[in-house]
Design a protein around this motif. Structure first.
Motif, PDB file in Angstrom:
ATOM      1  N   GLN A  29       0.821  -1.207   0.000  1.00  0.00           N
ATOM      2  CA  GLN A  29       0.000   0.000   0.000  1.00  0.00           C
ATOM      3  C   GLN A  29       0.857   1.260   0.000  1.00  0.00           C
ATOM      4  O   GLN A  29       0.553   2.234  -0.691  1.00  0.00           O
ATOM      5  CB  GLN A  29      -0.938  -0.016   1.199  1.00  0.00           C
ATOM      6  N   GLU A  30       1.944   1.245   0.753  1.00  0.00           N
ATOM      7  CA  GLU A  30       2.843   2.397   0.780  1.00  0.00           C
ATOM      8  C   GLU A  30       3.536   2.592  -0.573  1.00  0.00           C
ATOM      9  O   GLU A  30       3.715   3.725  -1.052  1.00  0.00           O
ATOM     10  CB  GLU A  30       3.877   2.217   1.883  1.00  0.00           C
ATOM     11  N   ALA A  31       3.941   1.466  -1.183  1.00  0.00           N
ATOM     12  CA  ALA A  31       4.618   1.559  -2.482  1.00  0.00           C
ATOM     13  C   ALA A  31       3.696   2.137  -3.545  1.00  0.00           C
ATOM     14  O   ALA A  31       4.104   2.976  -4.364  1.00  0.00           O
ATOM     15  CB  ALA A  31       5.118   0.184  -2.912  1.00  0.00           C
ATOM     16  N   PHE A  32       2.424   1.691  -3.514  1.00  0.00           N
ATOM     17  CA  PHE A  32       1.474   2.219  -4.490  1.00  0.00           C
ATOM     18  C   PHE A  32       1.197   3.699  -4.238  1.00  0.00           C
ATOM     19  O   PHE A  32       1.106   4.499  -5.163  1.00  0.00           O
ATOM     20  CB  PHE A  32       0.165   1.435  -4.440  1.00  0.00           C
ATOM     21  N   ALA A  33       1.050   4.061  -2.965  1.00  0.00           N
ATOM     22  CA  ALA A  33       0.708   5.438  -2.610  1.00  0.00           C
ATOM     23  C   ALA A  33       1.819   6.413  -2.977  1.00  0.00           C
ATOM     24  O   ALA A  33       1.548   7.579  -3.285  1.00  0.00           O
ATOM     25  CB  ALA A  33       0.384   5.536  -1.118  1.00  0.00           C
ATOM     26  N   THR A  34       3.050   5.957  -2.964  1.00  0.00           N
ATOM     27  CA  THR A  34       4.182   6.854  -3.254  1.00  0.00           C
ATOM     28  C   THR A  34       4.605   6.829  -4.721  1.00  0.00           C
ATOM     29  O   THR A  34       5.511   7.572  -5.109  1.00  0.00           O
ATOM     30  CB  THR A  34       5.382   6.490  -2.374  1.00  0.00           C
ATOM     31  N   ALA A  35       3.974   5.958  -5.529  1.00  0.00           N
ATOM     32  CA  ALA A  35       4.309   5.927  -6.959  1.00  0.00           C
ATOM     33  C   ALA A  35       3.918   7.264  -7.594  1.00  0.00           C
ATOM     34  O   ALA A  35       2.777   7.703  -7.477  1.00  0.00           O
ATOM     35  CB  ALA A  35       3.583   4.779  -7.644  1.00  0.00           C
ATOM     36  N   ALA A  36       4.865   7.922  -8.271  1.00  0.00           N
ATOM     37  CA  ALA A  36       4.618   9.267  -8.809  1.00  0.00           C
ATOM     38  C   ALA A  36       4.001   9.260 -10.199  1.00  0.00           C
ATOM     39  O   ALA A  36       3.435  10.263 -10.638  1.00  0.00           O
ATOM     40  CB  ALA A  36       5.929  10.057  -8.840  1.00  0.00           C
ATOM     41  N   ASN A  37       4.092   8.120 -10.899  1.00  0.00           N
ATOM     42  CA  ASN A  37       3.525   8.038 -12.245  1.00  0.00           C
ATOM     43  C   ASN A  37       3.176   6.587 -12.549  1.00  0.00           C
ATOM     44  O   ASN A  37       3.432   5.680 -11.734  1.00  0.00           O
ATOM     45  CB  ASN A  37       4.493   8.599 -13.291  1.00  0.00           C
ATOM     46  N   LEU A  38       2.596   6.364 -13.700  1.00  0.00           N
ATOM     47  CA  LEU A  38       2.129   5.020 -14.055  1.00  0.00           C
ATOM     48  C   LEU A  38       3.282   4.042 -14.235  1.00  0.00           C
ATOM     49  O   LEU A  38       3.124   2.842 -13.959  1.00  0.00           O
ATOM     50  CB  LEU A  38       1.294   5.095 -15.337  1.00  0.00           C
ATOM     51  N   ASP A  39       4.447   4.519 -14.659  1.00  0.00           N
ATOM     52  CA  ASP A  39       5.602   3.626 -14.803  1.00  0.00           C
ATOM     53  C   ASP A  39       6.053   3.118 -13.436  1.00  0.00           C
ATOM     54  O   ASP A  39       6.340   1.915 -13.262  1.00  0.00           O
ATOM     55  CB  ASP A  39       6.746   4.343 -15.511  1.00  0.00           C
ATOM     56  N   GLN A  40       6.146   4.017 -12.456  1.00  0.00           N
ATOM     57  CA  GLN A  40       6.534   3.603 -11.108  1.00  0.00           C
ATOM     58  C   GLN A  40       5.475   2.693 -10.493  1.00  0.00           C
ATOM     59  O   GLN A  40       5.796   1.746  -9.770  1.00  0.00           O
ATOM     60  CB  GLN A  40       6.748   4.827 -10.222  1.00  0.00           C
ATOM     61  N   LEU A  41       4.221   2.956 -10.783  1.00  0.00           N
ATOM     62  CA  LEU A  41       3.150   2.104 -10.265  1.00  0.00           C
ATOM     63  C   LEU A  41       3.255   0.700 -10.850  1.00  0.00           C
ATOM     64  O   LEU A  41       3.014  -0.297 -10.146  1.00  0.00           O
ATOM     65  CB  LEU A  41       1.790   2.718 -10.599  1.00  0.00           C
ATOM     66  N   ALA A  42       3.609   0.589 -12.128  1.00  0.00           N
ATOM     67  CA  ALA A  42       3.768  -0.726 -12.746  1.00  0.00           C
ATOM     68  C   ALA A  42       4.915  -1.500 -12.090  1.00  0.00           C
ATOM     69  O   ALA A  42       4.812  -2.715 -11.880  1.00  0.00           O
ATOM     70  CB  ALA A  42       4.009  -0.560 -14.247  1.00  0.00           C
ATOM     71  N   GLU A  43       5.998  -0.808 -11.749  1.00  0.00           N
ATOM     72  CA  GLU A  43       7.113  -1.460 -11.067  1.00  0.00           C
ATOM     73  C   GLU A  43       6.697  -1.932  -9.674  1.00  0.00           C
ATOM     74  O   GLU A  43       7.058  -3.044  -9.243  1.00  0.00           O
ATOM     75  CB  GLU A  43       8.289  -0.497 -10.965  1.00  0.00           C
ATOM     76  N   ALA A  44       5.919  -1.096  -8.973  1.00  0.00           N
ATOM     77  CA  ALA A  44       5.444  -1.482  -7.636  1.00  0.00           C
ATOM     78  C   ALA A  44       4.495  -2.672  -7.713  1.00  0.00           C
ATOM     79  O   ALA A  44       4.519  -3.562  -6.849  1.00  0.00           O
ATOM     80  CB  ALA A  44       4.751  -0.292  -6.974  1.00  0.00           C
ATOM     81  N   LYS A  45       3.675  -2.744  -8.738  1.00  0.00           N
ATOM     82  CA  LYS A  45       2.767  -3.879  -8.888  1.00  0.00           C
ATOM     83  C   LYS A  45       3.539  -5.168  -9.086  1.00  0.00           C
ATOM     84  O   LYS A  45       3.192  -6.213  -8.500  1.00  0.00           O
ATOM     85  CB  LYS A  45       1.841  -3.640 -10.084  1.00  0.00           C
ATOM     86  N   SER A  46       4.585  -5.120  -9.901  1.00  0.00           N
ATOM     87  CA  SER A  46       5.396  -6.313 -10.124  1.00  0.00           C
ATOM     88  C   SER A  46       6.042  -6.785  -8.829  1.00  0.00           C
ATOM     89  O   SER A  46       6.136  -7.991  -8.559  1.00  0.00           O
ATOM     90  CB  SER A  46       6.459  -6.019 -11.186  1.00  0.00           C
ATOM     91  N   ALA A  47       6.461  -5.789  -8.000  1.00  0.00           N
ATOM     92  CA  ALA A  47       7.138  -6.149  -6.743  1.00  0.00           C
ATOM     93  C   ALA A  47       6.180  -6.693  -5.704  1.00  0.00           C
ATOM     94  O   ALA A  47       6.566  -7.545  -4.884  1.00  0.00           O
ATOM     95  CB  ALA A  47       7.876  -4.927  -6.206  1.00  0.00           C
ATOM     96  N   HIS A  48       4.916  -6.282  -5.697  1.00  0.00           N
ATOM     97  CA  HIS A  48       3.993  -6.645  -4.621  1.00  0.00           C
ATOM     98  C   HIS A  48       2.819  -7.525  -5.047  1.00  0.00           C
ATOM     99  O   HIS A  48       2.110  -8.055  -4.182  1.00  0.00           O
ATOM    100  CB  HIS A  48       3.452  -5.371  -3.968  1.00  0.00           C
ATOM    101  N   LEU A  49       2.631  -7.690  -6.357  1.00  0.00           N
ATOM    102  CA  LEU A  49       1.582  -8.578  -6.836  1.00  0.00           C
ATOM    103  C   LEU A  49       2.098  -9.565  -7.886  1.00  0.00           C
ATOM    104  O   LEU A  49       1.316 -10.348  -8.432  1.00  0.00           O
ATOM    105  CB  LEU A  49       0.419  -7.777  -7.435  1.00  0.00           C
ATOM    106  N   GLY A  50       3.386  -9.520  -8.169  1.00  0.00           N
ATOM    107  CA  GLY A  50       3.983 -10.416  -9.150  1.00  0.00           C
ATOM    108  C   GLY A  50       4.223 -11.810  -8.598  1.00  0.00           C
ATOM    109  O   GLY A  50       3.924 -12.127  -7.441  1.00  0.00           O
ATOM    110  N   ASP A  51       4.805 -12.666  -9.428  1.00  0.00           N
ATOM    111  CA  ASP A  51       5.031 -14.069  -9.046  1.00  0.00           C
ATOM    112  C   ASP A  51       5.982 -14.222  -7.878  1.00  0.00           C
ATOM    113  O   ASP A  51       5.875 -15.195  -7.114  1.00  0.00           O
ATOM    114  CB  ASP A  51       5.574 -14.840 -10.257  1.00  0.00           C
ATOM    115  N   LYS A  52       6.920 -13.287  -7.725  1.00  0.00           N
ATOM    116  CA  LYS A  52       7.900 -13.389  -6.640  1.00  0.00           C
ATOM    117  C   LYS A  52       7.576 -12.470  -5.471  1.00  0.00           C
ATOM    118  O   LYS A  52       8.396 -12.282  -4.569  1.00  0.00           O
ATOM    119  CB  LYS A  52       9.296 -13.075  -7.175  1.00  0.00           C
TER     120      LYS A  52
END
Length: 360
Positions: A29-52
């Motif tokens: 939740q913190e990673a998503f909230a601090t994402a400044a743009n859609l590219d950063q949000l995509a990186e946060a999604k991979s880190a927190h909702l991805g396979d690993k």
């Protein structure tokens, strides 16, 4: 068995432990909230909702739990993933709206701005004037006719009552076409007037009524100066029908003058001579927009079609009468736009079609 008992089957340090799940949820939740743009949000999604991601690893451990502990652990993982997914979607909606607003703000196109670079071409004013004249006569019910620019002398002279020994023939300053051996007498000329089109029209349409106008290019051996050119443009009009009189001619030219030069325009007739009309007249135009003030200006020639011309084209002059007129298109353009030098029209300066005067 209580939830505490079921959870006791999950050792501390496991990705399925409630503390680990809470920590993973908060971190996402913190990673998503601090994402400044859609590219950063995509990186946060991979880190927190991805396979690993921690929650994905926790789901894989559910199968190793004993008995009812699996159901409880699965429920906790689903609650955590739902919370993380909702946080992601909320932040995505906010960032998408921000990105759309940025694009509208930064990438707006000013459709009124003047484009740089080369300008596209434009229709030449002579062609535009010819089209306007043709459209006017079409609105009166006339037809627009065309003919060859290289024509037989018979069409240019003989059929128009200008015989080989006629003095008017020498007044035309005609370009004669040599034969294949370079000798004169081929019988071909560059048409000195668009009256040739009238002859072609009457020969093709031997049964009047005929209401036609023929704008086009003509050729004479004139030197280029401010008012003359060896290539210029004329508009010839021809009407042949039963009961045609000079009144019809005057009404047609008066109406045309007002349509071209304004409601204050008037015409007057002066006796003249043309072999192909009888009686013949010069037409003057009362032009109020002249740079030196209102005045009479020579506009063109006209008259009732000579019966000999009708007979030469196979039309019965006892039954039919007609009128003809001829005006210069270049002259009309010069009057309409206050052009004092004909060379401005023909010298090819690309600024001229834009209405800019060419100064030396």
């Amino acid at each position: 068995m209580s939830d505490n008992h079921e959870q006791s089957a999950i050792p501390e340090g496991s990705a399925l432990h409630p503390d680990a799940l809470n920590q993973a949820t908060k971190a996402a939740q913190e990673a998503f909230a601090t994402a400044a743009n859609l590219d950063q949000l995509a990186e946060a999604k991979s880190a927190h909702l991805g396979d690993k991601a921690p929650l994905s690893l926790a789901r894989r451990e559910i199968g190793s739990l004993p008995g009812k502990a699996k159901a409880s652990a699965g429920k906790n993982v689903n609650i955590a993933r739902t919370a993380v997914s909702e946080a992601f979607e909320e932040r995505k909606e906010v960032l998408t709206a921000q990105e759309a607003a940025r694009i509208l703000r930064e990438e707006t196109v000013d459709v009124t701005a003047r484009l740089g670079g080369k300008r596209a071409g434009a229709r030449h004013p002579i062609n535009a004037k010819i089209d306007a004249i043709a459209d006017y006569f079409l609105s009166l019910g006339f037809e627009v006719a065309d003919g060859p620019e290289v024509d037989l002398e018979w069409f240019a002279f003989d059929a128009l009552n200008i015989h080989p020994d006629h003095p008017a023939r020498t007044m035309m300053d005609t370009f004669h076409i040599a034969d294949s051996n370079g000798n004169a007498g081929s019988g071909l000329v560059m048409r000195p007037h668009t009256s040739t089109v009238q002859i072609h029209t009457m020969l093709e349409r031997k049964n009047p009524p005929i209401y036609t106008v023929a704008p086009g290019r003509v050729y004479r051996t004139d030197e280029v100066d401010s008012t003359h050119s060896p290539v210029f443009h004329q508009t010839e009009g021809l009407v042949v029908d039963e009961g045609i009189t000079i009144a019809n001619l005057r009404g047609t030219l008066s109406h045309w003058a007002r349509a071209m030069f304004g409601e204050d325009a008037e015409v007057r007739f002066r006796p003249s001579y043309f072999p192909f009309t009888e009686p013949s007249m010069e037409v003057d135009l009362w032009f109020t927009a002249h740079k030196d003030g209102p005045r009479w200006i020579e506009w063109g020639g006209c008259g009732m079609v000579n019966p000999r011309v009708l007979a030469a084209c196979g039309i019965d002059p006892e039954k039919y009468s007609g009128f003809a007129f001829g005006m210069g298109v270049d002259r009309a353009l010069m009057l309409s736009h206050d052009i004092t030098d004909l060379r401005d029209i023909i010298d090819g300066d690309i600024r001229f079609p834009l209405g800019l005067r060419v100064e030396e």
